[in-house]
Write an enzyme that holds these catalytic residues in place. Structure first.
Site, PDB file in Angstrom:
ATOM      1  N   ARG A 286      -3.566  -6.783 -21.622  1.00 15.24           N
ATOM      2  CA  ARG A 286      -4.500  -6.407 -22.686  1.00 15.24           C
ATOM      3  C   ARG A 286      -3.938  -5.315 -23.598  1.00 15.24           C
ATOM      4  O   ARG A 286      -4.455  -5.102 -24.688  1.00 15.24           O
ATOM      5  CB  ARG A 286      -5.863  -6.008 -22.105  1.00 15.24           C
ATOM      6  CG  ARG A 286      -5.838  -4.777 -21.265  1.00 15.24           C
ATOM      7  CD  ARG A 286      -7.148  -4.579 -20.533  1.00 15.24           C
ATOM      8  NE  ARG A 286      -8.254  -4.166 -21.387  1.00 15.24           N
ATOM      9  CZ  ARG A 286      -8.403  -2.935 -21.869  1.00 15.24           C
ATOM     10  NH1 ARG A 286      -7.522  -2.001 -21.578  1.00 15.24           N
ATOM     11  NH2 ARG A 286      -9.421  -2.638 -22.638  1.00 15.24           N
TER      12      ARG A 286
ATOM     13  N   GLU B  25       2.839  -7.450   7.932  1.00 14.79           N
ATOM     14  CA  GLU B  25       3.247  -6.063   8.142  1.00 14.79           C
ATOM     15  C   GLU B  25       4.123  -5.560   7.000  1.00 14.79           C
ATOM     16  O   GLU B  25       4.463  -4.395   6.935  1.00 14.79           O
ATOM     17  CB  GLU B  25       4.015  -5.931   9.461  1.00 14.79           C
ATOM     18  CG  GLU B  25       3.122  -5.987  10.669  1.00 14.79           C
ATOM     19  CD  GLU B  25       1.962  -5.005  10.574  1.00 14.79           C
ATOM     20  OE1 GLU B  25       2.207  -3.796  10.650  1.00 14.79           O
ATOM     21  OE2 GLU B  25       0.815  -5.462  10.425  1.00 14.79           O
TER      22      GLU B  25
ATOM     23  N   ASP C 129     -10.576   3.163 -24.981  1.00  9.74           N
ATOM     24  CA  ASP C 129     -10.731   2.945 -23.538  1.00  9.74           C
ATOM     25  C   ASP C 129     -10.885   4.255 -22.787  1.00  9.74           C
ATOM     26  O   ASP C 129     -10.265   5.242 -23.152  1.00  9.74           O
ATOM     27  CB  ASP C 129      -9.449   2.332 -22.945  1.00  9.74           C
ATOM     28  CG  ASP C 129      -9.412   0.846 -23.076  1.00  9.74           C
ATOM     29  OD1 ASP C 129     -10.386   0.274 -23.555  1.00  9.74           O
ATOM     30  OD2 ASP C 129      -8.375   0.278 -22.690  1.00  9.74           O
TER      31      ASP C 129
ATOM     32  N   PRO D 247       0.822  -1.218   0.000  1.00 11.91           N
ATOM     33  CA  PRO D 247       0.000   0.000   0.000  1.00 11.91           C
ATOM     34  C   PRO D 247       0.855   1.266   0.000  1.00 11.91           C
ATOM     35  O   PRO D 247       0.343   2.358  -0.225  1.00 11.91           O
ATOM     36  CB  PRO D 247      -0.797  -0.099   1.308  1.00 11.91           C
ATOM     37  CG  PRO D 247      -0.591  -1.467   1.828  1.00 11.91           C
ATOM     38  CD  PRO D 247       0.665  -2.000   1.225  1.00 11.91           C
TER      39      PRO D 247
END
Ligand code: ADE
Length: 251
Positions: free
Chosen positions: A160, A122, A175, A95
């Site tokens: 893709r 952690e 897109d 994160p």
């Protein structure tokens, strides 16, 4: 035929990847030899007989940390066997990384070899970050149980983009994000559904007017939902005019 891109993943949950890489477009891309995706179980690289890959954090505190040796061993095996020592991007999912976006997907899709390390608990021993990885990536400001889902998200989004993966009908040229704007609205049959009709212009066969309408709708959608994207792209004089008009109407 030579595979164009090699993707390796180091994880403690290899089975999580089974469905994703064996279905749909990822499956087809592998069958066409455009990409090869190999999943490696981190526990296979543990040096102890119980295949333990985590340990307590030095200095105390709750939470376990992924040990450095199994990760170093796994990376060395994978990178060491990389043909002709081609450049390998080694990406740690956490994160705390830079936030993934379509530009990063495009950048990674140009590489020949990617290696994803799925973080857990952690986190991973800092020496992995300092000495092995080239990129630390997050898929958004929220905390998941591990880096597996983020790795799948990233792999899906970049495979893709590889030439030959999507056919013409699925193409990514229009897109959302690809050209820096959000997509325009799409309609399919039936023409009239529960009293709601498809905009008549789309049935007119007038391709230049349709193109113009779509561009206007893309600008409108972007202005409404993600106006910050408008700061990042180059807009034509025509686009600017459309935006001025839209802003005037909103006031
Ligand atoms: N691991 C846990 N949460 C994550 C996130 N948001 N992005 C990448 N890796 C993660």
């Amino acid at each position: 035929m030579k595979t164009k891109m090699q993707v390796d993943v180091i994880t403690i949950f290899p089975r999580m990847f089974e469905g994703i890489i064996q279905e749909s477009i990822l499956k087809r891309a592998q069958q066409k030899n455009i990409v090869k995706i190999s999943i490696h179980n981190l526990r296979d690289f543990a040096l102890n007989k119980h295949s333990i890959v985590d340990d307590y954090s030095y200095g105390g505190g709750a939470g376990m940390v992924l040990k450095p040796e199994p990760i170093f061993r796994a990376v060395e095996k994978i990178v060491g066997s990389a043909k002709a020592k081609r450049r390998v991007r080694i990406i740690l999912l956490t994160p705390q990384g830079e936030t993934f976006d379509q530009d990063k997907a495009k950048e990674l899709s140009r590489e020949e070899h990617l290696l994803f390390i799925c973080g857990h608990y952690e986190g991973v021993d800092e020496r992995v970050k300092e000495n092995l990885i080239t990129d630390e990536v997050s898929i958004g400001d929220y905390v998941l149980t591990g880096g597996e889902l983020p790795a799948m998200v990233i792999i899906d989004s970049l495979v893709r983009l590889l030439p030959g993966v999507l056919n013409k009908r699925e193409s990514f040229e229009n897109d959302s994000f690809y050209q820096g704007l959000l997509d325009y609205p799409h309609y399919t049959r039936p023409r009239r559904f529960r009293g709601k009709s498809v905009p008549a212009l789309l049935l007119s066969g007038n391709h230049s007017r349709i193109r113009k309408w779509r561009r206007q709708k893309s600008l409108e959608n972007t202005l409404k939902k993600k106006p910050d994207l408008l700061e990042k792209i180059e807009l034509s004089a025509e686009d600017q005019k459309v935006l001025e008009e839209l802003r005037r109407k909103r006031k």
